[in-house]
Each structure stands twice: as C-alpha cells, then as structure tokens.
Design an enzyme around this catalytic site. Sequence first.
Site, PDB file in Angstrom:
ATOM      1  N   ARG A  18       0.791  -1.245  -0.103  1.00  0.00           N
ATOM      2  CA  ARG A  18       0.007   0.040  -0.084  1.00  0.00           C
ATOM      3  C   ARG A  18       0.666   1.224  -0.013  1.00  0.00           C
ATOM      4  O   ARG A  18       0.623   2.205  -0.691  1.00  0.00           O
ATOM      5  CB  ARG A  18      -0.944  -0.021   1.236  1.00  0.00           C
ATOM      6  N   ASN A  36      -6.050  -2.814   2.025  1.00  0.00           N
ATOM      7  CA  ASN A  36      -6.131  -4.693   2.157  1.00  0.00           C
ATOM      8  C   ASN A  36      -7.643  -5.035   2.150  1.00  0.00           C
ATOM      9  O   ASN A  36      -8.306  -4.117   2.583  1.00  0.00           O
ATOM     10  CB  ASN A  36      -5.394  -4.741   3.406  1.00  0.00           C
TER      11      ASN A  36
END
Length: 91
Positions: A18, A36
């Site tokens: 990320r 996520n």
Amino acid sequence: MKTLRFVIRGKVQGVGYRHFAVGVATRLGLDGWVRNRMDGTVELLAHGDPAALDELLAACRRGPPAGWVDGIDISEDPERPPRGFRQEATV
C-alpha cells in the site's frame, strides 16, 4: 480521464504494498485510494490520465521488493475519488 479498479493478488499484504502504491500514484498525479482486503488481496481505485494509469498498472505488476504479484483484475469504475491518493482501512 478515467477511473480503474485493480484487485491485486499474490504476496501483497505485510510487504509495504500500500505504501508503495501511494508513492507511485502520487508521483503520477492520480487521485484515489488503496486498501487491504480480508481475503488477502489489495484493492486500488485510481482516477486520472490513461497514460498515468498504464504506468501505475505496470508498477503494480512489479510491486515492492518484499512481495510478488500473481495477477491483477482490472475494471473500469464509475466512482470518482476525491483529490489526492491515500491509504484506507482494510475491508
């Protein structure tokens, strides 16, 4: 300008994916988010110039050094995210 949604599979959680995606998307001037998912994938929504989206996709296929990507599902999306690119909570 268009919006794409990526669902990225592989070893993409716990490896800085990320953070990596935020850095690439920000550098490319894209708007959107990355998060996520409980199923172990990473989901990303990005809006911007098609050439920049192509660059983001190429980077997402590589991913950060600690992980690997098995595949990416890509779809166009009608959602227009707010300005900037950020990391969101897991869903």
